[in-house]
Design a protein around this motif. Structure first.
Motif, PDB file in Angstrom:
ATOM      1  N   GLN A 144      32.673  50.534  -5.852  1.00 54.39           N
ATOM      2  CA  GLN A 144      33.525  49.589  -4.875  1.00 54.39           C
ATOM      3  C   GLN A 144      34.074  50.313  -3.767  1.00 54.39           C
ATOM      4  O   GLN A 144      33.975  50.152  -2.644  1.00 54.39           O
ATOM      5  N   TRP A 172      31.500  51.729  -1.412  1.00 61.76           N
ATOM      6  CA  TRP A 172      30.921  50.602  -0.678  1.00 61.76           C
ATOM      7  C   TRP A 172      31.967  50.180   0.503  1.00 61.76           C
ATOM      8  O   TRP A 172      31.504  49.973   1.759  1.00 61.76           O
ATOM      9  N   LEU A 173      33.110  50.204   0.251  1.00 63.28           N
ATOM     10  CA  LEU A 173      34.003  49.790   1.275  1.00 63.28           C
ATOM     11  C   LEU A 173      34.095  50.955   2.540  1.00 63.28           C
ATOM     12  O   LEU A 173      34.137  50.625   3.520  1.00 63.28           O
ATOM     13  N   LEU A 199      34.236  46.856   6.314  1.00 62.54           N
ATOM     14  CA  LEU A 199      34.828  45.839   5.488  1.00 62.54           C
ATOM     15  C   LEU A 199      36.337  46.072   5.556  1.00 62.54           C
ATOM     16  O   LEU A 199      36.696  47.376   5.646  1.00 62.54           O
ATOM     17  N   GLU A 229      40.000  45.422   3.445  1.00 63.84           N
ATOM     18  CA  GLU A 229      40.371  45.101   1.931  1.00 63.84           C
ATOM     19  C   GLU A 229      41.868  44.908   1.735  1.00 63.84           C
ATOM     20  O   GLU A 229      42.699  45.510   2.593  1.00 63.84           O
ATOM     21  N   VAL A 247      37.897  41.121   0.129  1.00 64.67           N
ATOM     22  CA  VAL A 247      37.311  41.909   1.062  1.00 64.67           C
ATOM     23  C   VAL A 247      36.977  41.109   1.999  1.00 64.67           C
ATOM     24  O   VAL A 247      36.409  39.770   1.859  1.00 64.67           O
ATOM     25  N   TRP A 254      34.173  40.458  -6.183  1.00 62.36           N
ATOM     26  CA  TRP A 254      33.510  40.401  -4.843  1.00 62.36           C
ATOM     27  C   TRP A 254      32.475  41.321  -4.977  1.00 62.36           C
ATOM     28  O   TRP A 254      31.539  41.155  -3.841  1.00 62.36           O
ATOM     29  N   TYR A 255      32.086  42.373  -5.405  1.00 64.96           N
ATOM     30  CA  TYR A 255      31.120  43.361  -5.483  1.00 64.96           C
ATOM     31  C   TYR A 255      29.701  42.698  -5.733  1.00 64.96           C
ATOM     32  O   TYR A 255      28.845  43.164  -5.025  1.00 64.96           O
ATOM     33  N   ARG A 295      28.357  41.685  -2.046  1.00 69.76           N
ATOM     34  CA  ARG A 295      28.424  42.900  -1.339  1.00 69.76           C
ATOM     35  C   ARG A 295      27.342  42.700  -0.328  1.00 69.76           C
ATOM     36  O   ARG A 295      27.673  43.061   0.897  1.00 69.76           O
ATOM     37  N   GLU A 311      28.237  41.844   5.044  1.00 65.13           N
ATOM     38  CA  GLU A 311      27.974  42.309   6.481  1.00 65.13           C
ATOM     39  C   GLU A 311      26.830  41.667   7.205  1.00 65.13           C
ATOM     40  O   GLU A 311      27.170  41.482   8.531  1.00 65.13           O
TER      41      GLU A 311
END
Length: 101
Positions: A18, A21-22, A27, A29, A42, A60-61, A64, A68
């Motif tokens: 995670q 990815w952030l 993104l 958080e 997120v 939330w993942y 993902r 975006e």
């Protein structure tokens, strides 16, 4: 409701994935304190709000890949971890009540 930035670890077994990815996108958080519940979320983008909710046993993942593209299309996208999941607070233990006889 108040918010604060936080990148603490979680008990989900995937905090490293995670976090990676952030770092890779636009993104943001944070946490929202709602009464005695602290919800991790997120978010990305601006404009009309879209809230992406997850099911059991996700976080939330699991959303993902939608965040975006929706943000790029002009939406403010928020994907919270529901209460008890990932980095959101968990309910205190409850004891079952014994019926009166």
């Amino acid at each position: 409701m108040s918010t604060s930035e936080d990148r603490g670890g979680g008990a989900s077994g995937q905090p490293d994935r995670q976090a990676a990815w952030l770092k890779g996108g636009d993104l943001r958080e944070g946490h929202a304190d709602v009464g005695d519940v602290r919800l991790h979320y997120v978010e990305a983008g601006g404009g009309p709000l879209i809230v992406l909710l997850h099911g059991f046993p996700e976080s939330w993942y699991g959303r993902r890949l939608q965040i975006e593209p929706l943000a790029a299309a002009g939406f403010h996208v928020v994907a919270p971890d529901m209460r008890g999941y990932n980095l959101s607070s968990r309910p205190k233990e409850s004891r079952p009540t014994t019926p009166s006889t």
